[in-house]
Design an enzyme around this catalytic site. Structure first.
Site, PDB file in Angstrom:
ATOM      1  N   ASP A 185     -12.706  41.582 -81.520  1.00  0.00           N
ATOM      2  CA  ASP A 185     -12.719  40.349 -82.289  1.00  0.00           C
ATOM      3  C   ASP A 185     -13.421  40.453 -83.642  1.00  0.00           C
ATOM      4  O   ASP A 185     -13.118  39.699 -84.536  1.00  0.00           O
ATOM      5  CB  ASP A 185     -13.347  39.213 -81.481  1.00  0.00           C
ATOM      6  CG  ASP A 185     -14.824  39.438 -81.282  1.00  0.00           C
ATOM      7  OD1 ASP A 185     -15.220  40.609 -81.150  1.00  0.00           O
ATOM      8  OD2 ASP A 185     -15.580  38.459 -81.264  1.00  0.00           O
ATOM      9  N   ASP A 232     -13.911  45.648 -76.601  1.00  0.00           N
ATOM     10  CA  ASP A 232     -15.169  45.475 -77.294  1.00  0.00           C
ATOM     11  C   ASP A 232     -16.037  44.630 -76.352  1.00  0.00           C
ATOM     12  O   ASP A 232     -15.509  43.928 -75.499  1.00  0.00           O
ATOM     13  CB  ASP A 232     -14.898  44.743 -78.608  1.00  0.00           C
ATOM     14  CG  ASP A 232     -16.147  44.264 -79.274  1.00  0.00           C
ATOM     15  OD1 ASP A 232     -17.045  45.100 -79.443  1.00  0.00           O
ATOM     16  OD2 ASP A 232     -16.230  43.078 -79.612  1.00  0.00           O
ATOM     17  N   ASP A 248     -14.706  45.824 -85.306  1.00  0.00           N
ATOM     18  CA  ASP A 248     -13.639  46.353 -84.445  1.00  0.00           C
ATOM     19  C   ASP A 248     -12.377  46.661 -85.228  1.00  0.00           C
ATOM     20  O   ASP A 248     -11.463  47.283 -84.707  1.00  0.00           O
ATOM     21  CB  ASP A 248     -13.264  45.334 -83.362  1.00  0.00           C
ATOM     22  CG  ASP A 248     -14.427  45.010 -82.472  1.00  0.00           C
ATOM     23  OD1 ASP A 248     -15.207  45.930 -82.195  1.00  0.00           O
ATOM     24  OD2 ASP A 248     -14.563  43.845 -82.070  1.00  0.00           O
TER      25      ASP A 248
END
Lengths: 814, 70
Positions: free
Chosen positions: A706, A519, A710
């Site tokens: 995080d 991410d 996600d």
């Protein structure tokens, strides 16, 4: 990285370990030294700790504290929430009255990182007037607090927990957790019984072996055998039960796992020994049975501990939604618990507060920080009629929203459901040991049958004993220890290195991974805006520009303004906030504006100068005469990101970046880090389907993220890893957590995983070799029981010793 | 050697008592937290338990008298 503002490496905050912004004046006297702090929050927390005489904490902690923005960020909302906890209706679910008229509450504490935190919490709470008892559990992060209602209130105590940098939530145990607790207690009892039984039986077995060499009266031999039988029975029937139930389950589903030969070995060796004891002939194997059970139980327990360690916080959504809301009833504002909100209620949300539920804006213009959902740190402007999502943060102005969805229909709950589905659809990873076991069990059974038939034809009276010794000699002791010992050693090493593994398959899947998906915001970058560059236009130097802009930005809670907080010296007067454009204010009698080029240049009555080419967010500072300077704000890339990506590439892994951010900044970050593939502007659903498509092509994916956005993707990946700063929901659902908050640990983990796989293979090879050598000897009737026992122990020791090689910390080639 | 006819049963009874005690301690929650007790012994928070006359002078409590360096 290429920041002009802070060319030197930044000092780390003594309390939380985050970099201290340049020019920060927050310091605390700890242990006779002035320690730098990154923010007023950490400073206040450390000052409270020192003033309480609890500064020993800093000497004993072995990890940095977690920074808790929620507390330091908006104290007003937190105070409102805390006052709600004094309401008897709210207390009803988690507080009970003890016989002595005291009250006892169960809490979950957020932010515990090491044993010193437990010590600090217990001592700080115990010092408060009215507290009778405070005990905190390091493994489950749960606290039991007993206090005297006449001397103090629960809200005051929860406030004290906040003051030392942790956060307490009421804890309502759910059924699943109660079951886990039971499972753990049962496992400990089983180990205790197996351990005690093993030691006693071993002692007696030593006597029996000695008696075999020097002769012993047969009466005494019989007696010792009976004693061993008494001691081994609880081990075989009580301690080893988990293996039997697992084996039965596997047989029912027509699979052969390691549990089948293990159960077979334990049960056969035990019943044969019982038979021998009753008949007074043949051999007893009670020592092997108990030792084998004990070692395997220890291995299983360690696996279970690792699995439970991430601590399932009572209600994972608790941390995202506020506990309280201001409901409008007629003209009145009433503070109510957020759980009592219904569709159609009107709620006032002040700036800096979190939205309690999904809704539609009725009145007021503001911007909303949706980073928790989308990972996008720039707030979005919202006007009446726009939909807003519960769990996101109101940034600028008070708004009234009408609730449209609560509870299970809300957007947050939908994401959680998506996560559950992805989790359930995840294919289980076939373990090497189980694959080997399948062949091994089949081979052993066939050999045993062949041996039995041949001896039956040659010498029927010996057939049973020889067949049994074949089964015992081939007892898969070393084989079944081969994998768990290696995994346990590697898990322990990684934990010390800052990678917490919570699912058993992680080490095996990391070793075979082909793709690493990151991410962007919060994983490859720090996840907040920072000033990257200052370009003076005309007279003022950068320090002066910073002073002026920080004075103006002091009037805003916008994330842009937070980038200026470290440079704050004075506050401007008459600050006015123009939504989505910028700020206006007066300093030293000069009127100034900072914000979008157009807005700022208006003040001087000129057309804005062209912004520099570099990507990022450019702000212009202007006074009434002329533009003063440009500021470039951007999300800071983590210092170790580039090196991590380079190392991963060198290890032969493909790196991919998935981000909700649709701007060109995403490409810029990828280019600077050398990431091969970028997918931008992805919604949580798209991230999940991208990962699925990737897996369908045969890729083994490791996903690192995080945020809430996600989570579905994390659940959909073969291996998911959460950053230390991730939301609790992400952490509890990830297969592993980078608790050191350092991406480099990921490469360590992958390397160690590969080494672990090699060692598991060595172990399996060794165990098979031993069995292959011992089998013919046993089949021909040459092996005495004590020889078999020694051989078995030796092969187990070799396997364990080999696995211990994994406990050395991996070296890095930097 | 006949003494072992007495000693071994005693050993078995003792093992039984040990298991009973162990079960009691597990059930009463003494094994719930396996990590922090190992550390708690290291914290120097027992000054008030040390008699006045033998209390090491360096360790005077209070935020302003921090003389310890390590």
């Amino acid at each position: 990285m290429n920041s002009h503002v802070d060319g030197v490496t930044r000092e780390a905050c003594y309390h939380c370990g985050l970099p201290v912004p340049p020019g920060s004046q927050f310091r605390t006297l700890i242990d006779g030294e002035q320690r730098a702090m990154c923010c007023p929050g950490c400073q206040a927390v450390s000052q409270t700790i020192v003033d309480g005489g609890l500064d020993t904490f800093y000497r004993h902690r072995d990890k940095q504290n977690q920074k808790n923005d929620r507390i330091t960020g908006n104290s007003e909302q937190r105070a409102l929430e805390l006052s709600l906890f004094d309401d008897p209706d709210v207390q009803h679910s988690f507080v009970r009255k003890t016989a002595q008229g005291e009250r006892e509450a169960l809490l979950v504490i957020e932010g515990i990182t090491c044993a010193a935190c437990v010590w600090l919490l217990e001592h700080h709470l115990a010092k408060q007037p009215g507290v009778v008892r405070a005990s905190v559990n390091l493994t489950t992060h749960r606290a039991r607090l007993v206090w005297n209602e006449s001397e103090t209130r629960l809200s005051a105590l929860l406030g004290e927990v906040d003051r030392i940098g942790y956060q307490a939530h009421p804890y309502q145990p759910n059924q699943e957790e109660a079951l886990l607790e039971q499972e753990k207690k049962r496992a400990i009892r089983r180990i205790g019984v197996a351990g005690l039984g093993m030691m006693q039986v071993m002692m007696l077995a030593a006597a029996l072996y000695a008696g075999d060499i020097a002769s012993m009266e047969s009466q005494i031999v019989t007696f010792i055998r009976w004693a061993s039988l008494v001691l081994a029975t609880p081990v075989a029937l009580y301690s080893a039960r988990p293996f039997y139930t697992a084996a039965l389950r596997d047989i029912k589903t027509r699979q052969l796992s390691m549990d089948v030969p293990v159960s077979l070995a334990i049960l056969l060796a035990y019943s044969a020994s019982v038979w021998a004891t009753f008949a007074g002939s043949g051999e007893v194997y009670f020592d092997s049975v108990t030792m084998f059970t004990f070692f395997l139980l220890i291995g299983r327990f360690m696996e279970m501990q690792a699995r439970h360690r991430t601590g399932r916080a009572g209600n994972a959504l608790l941390n995202l939604l506020p506990a309280s809301a201001l409901r409008l009833e007629g003209e009145q504002e009433v503070l109510v618990p957020a759980t009592r909100l219904r569709v159609g209620d009107r709620v006032l949300v002040k700036p800096g507060h979190t939205l309690p539920a999904d809704g539609r804006i009725v009145s007021g213009h503001t911007s909303v920080d949706e980073s928790a959902l989308t990972g996008e740190y720039m707030p979005l402007s919202k006007a009446p009629g726009d939909l807003v999502v519960g769990g996101t943060q109101n940034v600028e102005h008070p708004v009234v929203i009408e609730i449209t969805e609560t509870g299970s229909d809300s957007r947050l709950s939908t994401i959680v459901r998506m996560l559950d589905r992805a989790q359930a659809e995840k294919p289980t990873v076939a373990r090497i040991a189980d694959q080997v076991a399948r062949y091994f069990v089949a081979c052993t059974l066939i050999t045993a049958a062949a041996v039995a038939t041949s001896w039956w034809l040659i010498e029927p009276q010996n057939a049973f004993w020889i067949t049994l010794s074949v089964l015992v000699v081939t007892c898969p002791c070393a084989l079944s220890l081969a994998t768990p010992t290696a995994l346990t050693a590697a898990t322990g090493t990684l934990r010390q290195a800052g990678v917490l593994i919570s699912r058993g398959h992680v080490l095996e899947s990391l070793a075979t991974a082909t793709h690493v998906v990151f991410d962007k915001t919060g994983t490859l970058t720090e996840g907040n805006l920072q000033i990257q560059d200052i370009r003076p236009l005309g007279g003022s130097d950068t320090d002066e520009l910073l002073r002026l802009s920080a004075a103006l930005e002091a009037g805003s809670e916008h994330p842009i303004a937070q980038a200026f907080t470290p440079y704050f010296q004075v506050r401007a007067e008459h600050i006015r906030n123009h939504l989505g454009e910028g700020l206006e204010g007066e300093l030293d009698g000069r009127k100034m504006r900072i914000g979008t080029p157009l807005f700022a240049a208006q003040l001087a009555g000129i057309t804005p100068p062209p912004a520099p080419d570099e990507s990022g967010l450019w702000l212009l500072l202007c006074d009434t005469d002329r533009p003063l300077g440009w500021f470039r704000l951007d999300d800071q890339i983590r210092p170790e990101s580039a090196q991590t990506i380079a190392l991963l590439n060198r290890l032969g892994l493909t790196t991919v970046m998935l981000t909700g951010d649709g701007s060109s900044a995403a490409d810029d970050v990828a280019r600077r880090l050398g990431i091969s593939e970028v997918q931008k502007g992805m919604a949580p659903e798209q991230k999940l389907s991208f990962l699925k498509a990737l897996s369908d092509t045969g890729a083994e994916v490791v996903m690192i993220g995080d945020g809430i956005n996600d989570i579905p993707a994390l659940a959909g990946a073969r291996t998911s890893i959460a950053m230390a700063g991730a939301t609790d929901l992400a952490k509890t659902n990830a297969d592993a957590v980078l608790i050191a908050n350092d991406l480099m640990r990921l490469t360590d983990a992958i390397r160690l995983a590969r080494k672990t796989r090699a060692i598991i293979r060595e172990n399996l090879a060794w165990a098979l070799l031993y069995n292959v050598l011992a089998l013919p000897l046993a089949a021909t009737g040459f092996i005495a029981p004590y020889m078999a026992a020694i051989g078995m122990s030796a092969s187990s020791l070799v396997v364990v010793g080999n696995a211990l090689r994994l406990s050395r910390r991996p070296k890095r080639d930097r | 050697m006949s003494i072992i006819y007495l000693l071994i049963p005693i050993a078995i009874i003792l093992a039984g008592i040990a298991i009973a005690a162990f079960f009691w301690s597990v059930n009463s929650g003494q094994f719930d937290d396996l990590d922090s007790p190992a550390h708690s012994i290291l914290y120097e928070d027992d000054e008030e338990l040390i008699p006045e006359d033998v209390r090491p002078e360096k360790r005077v409590k209070g935020p302003d008298t921090d003389t310890k360096h390590d």
